[in-house]
Design an enzyme around this catalytic site. Structure first.
Site, PDB file in Angstrom:
ATOM      1  N   ARG A 146       0.874  -1.185   0.000  1.00 20.77           N
ATOM      2  CA  ARG A 146       0.000   0.000   0.000  1.00 20.77           C
ATOM      3  C   ARG A 146       0.905   1.227   0.000  1.00 20.77           C
ATOM      4  O   ARG A 146       1.648   1.467   0.940  1.00 20.77           O
ATOM      5  CB  ARG A 146      -0.886  -0.007   1.239  1.00 20.77           C
ATOM      6  CG  ARG A 146      -1.813   1.197   1.358  1.00 20.77           C
ATOM      7  CD  ARG A 146      -2.948   1.113   0.365  1.00 20.77           C
ATOM      8  NE  ARG A 146      -4.048   1.990   0.736  1.00 20.77           N
ATOM      9  CZ  ARG A 146      -4.466   3.020   0.003  1.00 20.77           C
ATOM     10  NH1 ARG A 146      -3.857   3.289  -1.136  1.00 20.77           N
ATOM     11  NH2 ARG A 146      -5.491   3.754   0.395  1.00 20.77           N
ATOM     12  N   GLY A 147       0.872   1.995  -1.096  1.00 23.68           N
ATOM     13  CA  GLY A 147       1.840   3.064  -1.300  1.00 23.68           C
ATOM     14  C   GLY A 147       1.880   4.089  -0.199  1.00 23.68           C
ATOM     15  O   GLY A 147       2.943   4.456   0.296  1.00 23.68           O
ATOM     16  N   GLU A 148       0.696   4.560   0.245  1.00 24.07           N
ATOM     17  CA  GLU A 148       0.696   5.645   1.215  1.00 24.07           C
ATOM     18  C   GLU A 148       1.193   5.204   2.585  1.00 24.07           C
ATOM     19  O   GLU A 148       1.571   6.041   3.400  1.00 24.07           O
ATOM     20  CB  GLU A 148      -0.700   6.250   1.325  1.00 24.07           C
ATOM     21  CG  GLU A 148      -1.734   5.322   1.967  1.00 24.07           C
ATOM     22  CD  GLU A 148      -3.102   5.972   2.064  1.00 24.07           C
ATOM     23  OE1 GLU A 148      -3.452   6.742   1.155  1.00 24.07           O
ATOM     24  OE2 GLU A 148      -3.815   5.725   3.047  1.00 24.07           O
ATOM     25  N   ASP A 149       1.224   3.902   2.828  1.00 21.66           N
ATOM     26  CA  ASP A 149       1.714   3.395   4.119  1.00 21.66           C
ATOM     27  C   ASP A 149       3.227   3.226   4.137  1.00 21.66           C
ATOM     28  O   ASP A 149       3.897   3.592   5.112  1.00 21.66           O
ATOM     29  CB  ASP A 149       1.058   2.049   4.436  1.00 21.66           C
ATOM     30  CG  ASP A 149      -0.392   2.187   4.857  1.00 21.66           C
ATOM     31  OD1 ASP A 149      -1.068   1.150   4.977  1.00 21.66           O
ATOM     32  OD2 ASP A 149      -0.847   3.336   5.055  1.00 21.66           O
ATOM     33  N   THR A 150       3.785   2.621   3.088  1.00 21.86           N
ATOM     34  CA  THR A 150       5.183   2.151   3.180  1.00 21.86           C
ATOM     35  C   THR A 150       6.050   2.497   1.986  1.00 21.86           C
ATOM     36  O   THR A 150       7.215   2.086   1.935  1.00 21.86           O
ATOM     37  CB  THR A 150       5.203   0.624   3.365  1.00 21.86           C
ATOM     38  OG1 THR A 150       4.669   0.007   2.195  1.00 21.86           O
ATOM     39  CG2 THR A 150       4.437   0.193   4.595  1.00 21.86           C
ATOM     40  N   ARG A 151       5.543   3.212   0.990  1.00 22.86           N
ATOM     41  CA  ARG A 151       6.303   3.428  -0.239  1.00 22.86           C
ATOM     42  C   ARG A 151       7.675   4.038   0.021  1.00 22.86           C
ATOM     43  O   ARG A 151       8.686   3.624  -0.537  1.00 22.86           O
ATOM     44  CB  ARG A 151       5.524   4.334  -1.190  1.00 22.86           C
ATOM     45  CG  ARG A 151       6.283   4.604  -2.509  1.00 22.86           C
ATOM     46  CD  ARG A 151       5.554   5.623  -3.375  1.00 22.86           C
ATOM     47  NE  ARG A 151       4.233   5.164  -3.761  1.00 22.86           N
ATOM     48  CZ  ARG A 151       4.002   4.378  -4.803  1.00 22.86           C
ATOM     49  NH1 ARG A 151       5.005   3.938  -5.540  1.00 22.86           N
ATOM     50  NH2 ARG A 151       2.770   4.008  -5.099  1.00 22.86           N
TER      51      ARG A 151
ATOM     52  N   GLY B 270      -8.041   4.848 -10.404  1.00 20.48           N
ATOM     53  CA  GLY B 270      -8.962   4.121 -11.263  1.00 20.48           C
ATOM     54  C   GLY B 270      -9.482   2.873 -10.594  1.00 20.48           C
ATOM     55  O   GLY B 270      -9.080   2.508  -9.482  1.00 20.48           O
TER      56      GLY B 270
ATOM     57  N   GLU C 232      -4.657  -7.255  -6.755  1.00 14.30           N
ATOM     58  CA  GLU C 232      -3.318  -7.835  -6.885  1.00 14.30           C
ATOM     59  C   GLU C 232      -3.221  -9.121  -6.074  1.00 14.30           C
ATOM     60  O   GLU C 232      -2.704 -10.148  -6.545  1.00 14.30           O
ATOM     61  CB  GLU C 232      -2.258  -6.856  -6.370  1.00 14.30           C
ATOM     62  CG  GLU C 232      -1.817  -5.800  -7.343  1.00 14.30           C
ATOM     63  CD  GLU C 232      -0.712  -4.927  -6.755  1.00 14.30           C
ATOM     64  OE1 GLU C 232      -0.261  -5.211  -5.639  1.00 14.30           O
ATOM     65  OE2 GLU C 232      -0.317  -3.964  -7.424  1.00 14.30           O
TER      66      GLU C 232
END
Length: 1331
Positions: free
Chosen positions: A34-39, A66, A100
């Site tokens: 999840r990008g906003e958590d751990t990117r 999307g 995914e």
């Protein structure tokens, strides 16, 4: 590793069965998160760690929006061997992540193609919450509506199944340790066919790509590729990465590592067994009865299969004889990589391609070293200089960087310094042992050559080294080739190079038996060791070579007797601090005296008594700069001597004993000021080169010089007392070069000099010679004749035309008046120089017969015209008549010179050009500058289709014909200081290649509308055009200094910048905006981060790299020049080094701004200068944006043309500002619109004459650069640059009385505009020309 390659279907015509084709595998790991958590924290660190272990990982770096998952993500999951799922608090809130996950679990459970492993990581979440969809996972599902009822059950099932798998729950603890545990575990579980290539694979991708390209994977042929390089360069590591990269494409593979060592200790049978076992995968292996039987089995089994084999560290052809003798042993489509230190092995094996592995570049080496020494990718700031010393010492050798990095890990600065001092004398054993393996495989003679190179010849010309070594019976040609094949040396531009660590290995070999007794070494190269050896009681008996730098001697050495015992000495070099060259003409006489004094000062450190002797009968090479004695030792024996160099010596007369010196090839006594005579030359029949340059006491040359039948070079340059040469000089049948330049008393060339049939170069410049004998015409091989600066030389001989091979004749600055008609017979002459021959009035009528003539230089002569036959010079490319003040008319037939590319008529009396000038179809440059009588450019001049440069500066020209528009290739047009020039033709817009237009100091009033059609036009100079009324907006640079226009320049600037900011990303990458602002009040307050001095560092805003409204940075520095710098109109060269860093990563770039503007010279009250840079975000690699947390800017300044940075230029203050578009985040004061109309107003006029008010454009763009520029108080006129629209504006068009715009668009609060402003193209080579 991040590199990938496409899959290839395997096929074989000889195989009994076609091998199965596995699914395409592109990645080892698909990373789901999840990008906003751990990117930007945990996931990024995990991704980097996986890459360092050589695990190819797919990470989706795009910020996607999307409903449906992107097809490329589904494809990436299918082409991955495994997936790592980072379950974080908000993972289930992303439908994309859940889709995914469903796909991942489908691949995991696929029975048709099993093997997709799944590794869950529970990042600060409870695994049971994931399994049961509780906590934050339950809250996420509670928010999903009825429209997702079909997907929710699959999402829940996938979460439950994934959470039931073995994984890593991460709650507390150090993330670095946890990441290491995860990557190690994944590596072990994935390895299968994969090999451990080690960690920290820096700089390896380029090697892998090169090798894979050479393997031609798309071909069905058998291909063998050899990879060679010095030990420790990384060949095995590269081979392992390639093996892992291609493992998915072959069913049958084998990696035979360290063949050299296994072959020498165990023989070839174990290697045969391993190869067969790898191919047969442990099934059906047969006992090998003998080596021959094993070879037969290998051939039978491999020939029916498509195999991939790596044979690592092969150093002899015998090792391949029974493993892989021929390519016919392999099935079609097979690939083989052979790594070796011995390139000859690959030549014998007849591999299809070769790849030499070179060392890491400095940045890569610094990163690799830092990963081991500091466990991060760049040095710690306190250790930076020490780290650079280590990196320089290692010279890109990965093995050395790793070993020394580990050695210095967690050590203090004093410990580092101690280790580095130790390394100078004692190489690290692990590095030495690896490098020494190549040396151990050499033969006896090759070892001697290697040590001679390491201790004496490094960096020397190969031909020179070969000549000396051959004289030592070392068979140099084959020996040097073998050293090169084994990567112990390299050959670059015919010079012998050697890696510093390999050289240090050679030194260690010499010291090995007697480390503390240099008097027992076979070679001496270090000054301190030489001093210690001289003091040894028993003397220096075993030494074969000595290379001594006199400048490094710490004390005077006076033990002359030490040389008497050097009975084995072959090579002796006693040199000054530098290999001083007195020859370049830019070194004036005083500097040459100073250089000579340096040599003599160093030479005085070696004191030799008059009884000095040393047995020289083994000596092949002797160089002794500043040799202190008047004569060579009485027992000197030069019977084996090949070269004798005694530059700057005190020798008065050269005496070489009574023996014949048959091996002597070179004598150099240059700058031996006391040398008054040479002994007979009869004893040296094979001498090839004799250098006596600068021997100012030399009066004559012994007549026996004619006996040296093999002499090719005789240099007598600057022998000030030499008046003539003996007639026997004509007997030098092999002489090719005779240099008598600057022999100021040399008056007469010998009559028999014409007998030197091999002479190709004769240099007589700056001599007292008056004429040449007719026999000069007999020099049938002469190609170069220089008589320049012979002020008494008046007449070129009639028979000079017989020199059929002459290519260059230099008669510059002589007293010559004309040339004989025979000059036409010089059929090979290519260059004729007659410049500054003030008495030369007429070019010969038949000179046009010189069909090969390419350059004719007649500048500064008294010539009045040229004969029509000049048009017959069909090869002429360069014709210079500059400053021929009497030259009035260019010949009509001059247009026949079809090859002419450059024509210089600068400062002549020419009034016009014939129409035939248009026939010069190859002309590239035409210069008519300072032709004060030139009034009209020919109508047919537009036919010169190749013309790039046209100089009409300071002429009487009033206008240009319409045909000027036909010059489609013209790039530069200069009309400055042509005070009568009033108008450009409308068709000027047809010149589609024009980049620069210089109209300074002309009477021009406006520009034609077609100027907007000149898309390539980058610079327009209009300074000091008092009648000019119109400014265009279609350019990249405008110089409007001292124009009387009352334009609202602030409005113009705003339009320029707005257009620029709207340009494409590609344009941002190509252009760098900068400004030079003299007479400034300082850096404005809205530049947020300011600091005193020349350097400023600030923290970057959070998520700066993701903000689409953030285009870049403004960087500014306030300078205060000294009185010295303001007194001279030098080009100011301002530079700013930009550094972004954070999280152990760094990015560095440089901005620069050069300006010839002399505004500052005229400012009396204040001379402060501000330099401003606009740096776009797009110039920073996008993939690295998130790594950086801080920005640093450092400013410097110097004067162009000065070899030093000006210390008296004070950097008072500097600043950084982060700027944004489309909102009010900066809150900077902007320029206001002028409140009055009339002359202070502004409007725009388009190409059709339509006038637009200043409020015409309502696009919302925030222009921080304008705020910056507008907040400086300036009293000068203006230089405007970077306009992209095709419009122009008039000074007399007024704005409406009241124009209200949003505050972020307001312009013009200050009554005076900026003084200088410039947009620089980063690649523009002639940015200063228009100034």
């Amino acid at each position: 590793m991040a590199s990938t390659s496409s899959s290839r279907a395997s096929s074989s015509s000889s195989s009994s069965s076609t091998p199965s084709i596995p699914r395409t595998i592109t990645y080892d790991v698909f990373l789901s998160f999840r990008g906003e958590d751990t990117r930007f924290n945990f996931t990024d660190h995990l991704y980097s760690a996986l890459g360092r272990r050589g695990i190819r990982t797919f990470r989706d770096d795009k910020l996607r929006r999307g409903e449906a998952i992107a097809p490329e993500l589904l494809k990436a999951i299918e082409e991955s061997r495994s997936s790592v799922i980072v379950f974080s608090e908000n993972y289930a809130r992303s439908r994309w992540c859940l889709d995914e996950l469903v796909k991942i679990m489908e691949c995991h459970k696929d029975k048709k193609d099993p093997g997709h492993a799944v590794f869950p990581i529970f990042y600060h979440v409870d695994p049971s919450h994931v399994r049961k969809q509780e906590g934050s996972f339950g809250e996420a599902f509670a928010g999903y509506g009825e429209n997702l009822k079909d997907k929710i059950p699959r999402w829940r099932t996938a979460l439950t199944e994934a959470a039931n798998l073995s994984g890593w729950p991460l709650q507390d603890g150090y993330e670095s340790n946890q990441i290491k545990e995860i990557t190690d575990s994944i590596f072990r579980r994935l390895k299968c066919k994969r090999l451990d290539a080690g960690a920290n694979l820096v700089g390896i991708d380029s090697h892998v790509k090169e090798m894979i390209w050479r393997l031609h994977m798309e071909s069905s042929d058998v291909r063998m590729v050899g990879m060679y390089g010095v030990g420790g360069i990384g060949k095995t590591t590269i081979a392992k990465v390639i093996y892992n990269e291609l493992s998915r494409e072959f069913e049958y593979m084998s990696f035979l590592e360290n063949i050299r060592e296994k072959f020498n200790t165990q023989g070839v049978s174990p290697l045969q067994n391993q190869l067969l076992d790898d191919i047969l995968k442990g099934e059906g292996s047969q006992n090998i009865n003998s080596v021959a039987h094993g070879a037969s089995m290998i051939k039978d089994i491999l020939s029916s299969k498509i195999v991939f084999i790596v044979l690592d560290d092969v150093d002899d052809q015998s090792q391949l004889e029974y493993l892989l003798r021929h390519r016919e042993w392999l099935g079609e489509g097979s690939r083989v990589i052979i790594t070796t230190r011995n390139k000859h092995v690959l030549d014998v094996q007849k591999v299809d391609d070769l790849y030499e592995v070179k060392g890491l570049n400095f940045e890569e080496a610094c990163e690799l070293f830092s990963l081991y020494a500091f466990e991060q990718n760049l040095p710690k700031s306190d250790y930076r200089n020490l780290s650079h010393r280590v990196v320089g010492y290692c010279q890109g050798l990965p093995l050395a960087l790793k070993v020394l990095g580990c050695l210095l890990l967690k050590k203090t600065i004093p410990e580092w310094e101690s280790e580095l001092r130790k390394l100078d004398r004692e190489p690290e054993a692990e590095i030495l042992s690896v490098l020494k393996r190549s040396y151990d495989g050499l033969g006896r003679t090759e070892k001697s050559i290697f040590l001679d190179v390491a201790c004496f010849f490094k960096g020397e010309d190969r031909d020179f080294v070969s000549k000396i070594l051959d004289a030592c019976d070392f068979h140099a040609e084959i020996g040097i080739k073998n050293l090169n094949d084994k990567c112990l040396i390299t050959l670059q531009y015919n010079r012998i190079r050697m890696h510093d660590l390999i050289q240090q290995m050679g030194w260690e070999i010499v010291r090995e038996k007697f480390p503390d007794e240099p008097n027992k070494w076979s070679r001496l190269w270090d000054t301190c060791d030489f001093e210690r050896a001289l003091t040894a009681y028993k003397g220096i008996k075993r030494v074969e070579t000595i290379s001594l730098d006199l400048s490094k001697l710490k004390r005077v050495c006076s033990n002359s007797n030490a040389f008497a015992k050097m009975t084995r000495l072959r090579l002796l070099k006693v040199q000054s601090s530098l290999d001083i060259d007195f020859e370049p003409e830019y070194i004036d006489a005083d500097d040459k005296v100073e250089l000579y004094d340096v040599v003599m000062k160093n030479a005085s450190k070696m004191r030799l008594g008059r009884g000095f002797k040393f047995p020289s009968y083994e000596l092949r090479y002797l160089r002794w700069d500043g040799y202190p004695l008047d004569f060579l030792p009485s027992n000197f024996d030069g019977g084996k001597l090949v070269e004798l160099h005694l530059k700057c010596s005190n020798i008065k007369q050269l005496r070489l004993g009574n023996k014949d010196l048959e091996m002597l090839k070179v004598i150099d006594l240059s700058y031996s000021r006391k040398l008054s005579q040479m002994s007979e030359f009869s004893s040296m029949p094979n001498l090839e080169r004799l250098f006596l340059r600068g021997c100012v006491s030399l009066i004559d040359i012994h007549p026996s010089v004619g006996n040296m039948k093999k002499l090719t070079t005789l240099s007598l340059k600057s022998c000030k007392k030499l008046k003539n040469l003996p007639d026997s000089i004509g007997d030098l049948e092999s002489l090719e070069i005779l240099d008598l330049a600057y022999c100021s008393k040399f008056e007469k060339f010998p009559e028999k000099g014409g007998n030197m049939k091999s002479l190709t170069e004769l240099d007589l410049q700056n001599t007292a010679i008056k004429d040449l004998p007719d026999s000069i015409g007999d020099l049938e091989s002469l190609k170069y004749l220089d008589l320049s600066d012979c002020s008494k030389f008046e007449k070129f001989p009639e028979k000079g035309g017989n020199m059929k091979s002459l290519r260059e004749l230099d008669l510059r600055n002589t007293a010559i008046k004309d040339l004989p008609d025979s000059i036409r017979d010089l059929e090979s002459l290519e260059r004729l120089y007659l410049s500054y021959c003030s008495k030369f009035e007429k070019f010969p009528e038949k000179g046009g017969n010189m069909k090969s003539l390419m350059e004719l230089d007649l500048q500064n002569t008294a010539i009045k015209d040229l004969p029509d036959s000049i048009g017959d010079l069909e090869s002429l490319k360069y014709l210079d008549l500059s400053n021929c003040s009497k030259f009035e008319k260019f010949p009509e037939k001059g247009g026949n010179m079809k090859s002419l590319t450059e024509l210089f008529l600068e400062n002549t009396a020419i009034k016009d050009l014939p129409d035939s000038i248009g026939d010069l179809e190859s002309l590239v440059s035409l210069n008519l500058s300072d032709c004060s009588k030139f009034e009209k450019f020919p109508e047919k001049g537009g036919n010169m289709k190749s013309l790039n440069w046209l100089y009409l500066n300071n002429t009487a020209i009033k206008d240009l014909p319409d045909s000027i528009g036909d010059l489609e290739s013209l790039m530069r047009l200069y009309l400055s200081n042509s005070s009568k020039f009033e108008k450009l033709p409308e068709k000027v817009g047809n010149m589609k290649s024009l980049e620069l237009l210089d109209l300074r100091n002309t009477a021009i009033k406006d520009l034609p509308d077609s100027i907007g059609d000149l898309e390539p036009l980058e610079k327009l100079s209009l300074s000091n055009c008092p009648k000019f009324e119109v400014l265009p907006l279609s350019l990249k640079a405008i110089d409007a200094h001292l124009c009387t226009s009352k334009e609202d320049l602030s409005r113009l600037l705003w339009l320029c910048h707005r257009n620029w900011l709207k340009s494409t990303t590609e344009e941002f990458d190509r252009w760098q905006l900068s400004a030079f602002i003299p007479e400034s009040s300082g850096i404005p307050e809205w530049i947020t981060y300011q600091n005193l001095g020349s350097e400023v560092t600030e923290k970057l805003p959070i998520n700066w790299c993701e903000d689409p409204d953030f285009p870049g940075f403004v960087l500014s520095c306030l300078y205060r020049p000294s009185d010295y710098s303001s007194a001279y109109n030098f080009c100011h060269d301002f530079k700013c080094e930009l550094n972004l860093h954070g999280n152990g990563f760094t990015f560095t770039d440089e901005c620069s701004h050069s300006c010839w503007c002399d505004c500052h010279v005229n400012f009396k009250d204040s001379r402060d200068l501000v330099c401003v840079y606009w740096y776009p975000k797009t110039a920073i690699p996008e993939e690295d944006h998130h790594k950086y947390t801080h920005i640093n800017a450092s400013f410097t300044h110097r004067f162009e043309g000065h070899p030093f940075f000006c210390e008296d230029i004070k950097k008072i203050k500097c600043g950084i500002n982060v700027i944004f578009l489309g909102d009010q985040r900066n809150h900077m004061p902007m320029l206001e619109h002028p409140q009055n109309s009339g002359d202070n107003g502004s409007a725009l006029q388009d190409a059709n004459g339509n006038v637009h008010g200043a409020n015409q454009d309502d696009e919302h763009y925030h222009i921080p650069t304008l705020g910056l520029l507008g907040n400086f108080h300036d009293n000068g006129s203006a230089v405007l640059e970077d306009t992209l629209g095709n419009r122009k504006r008039r000074r007399d068009d007024s704005l409406p009385d009241v124009v209200e715009e949003p505050h972020y668009k307001k312009i013009g609060s200050h009554p005076t505009p900026i003084s200088c402003f410039e947009l620089h193209h980063q690649y523009q080579s002639e940015q200063n020309h228009m100034w």
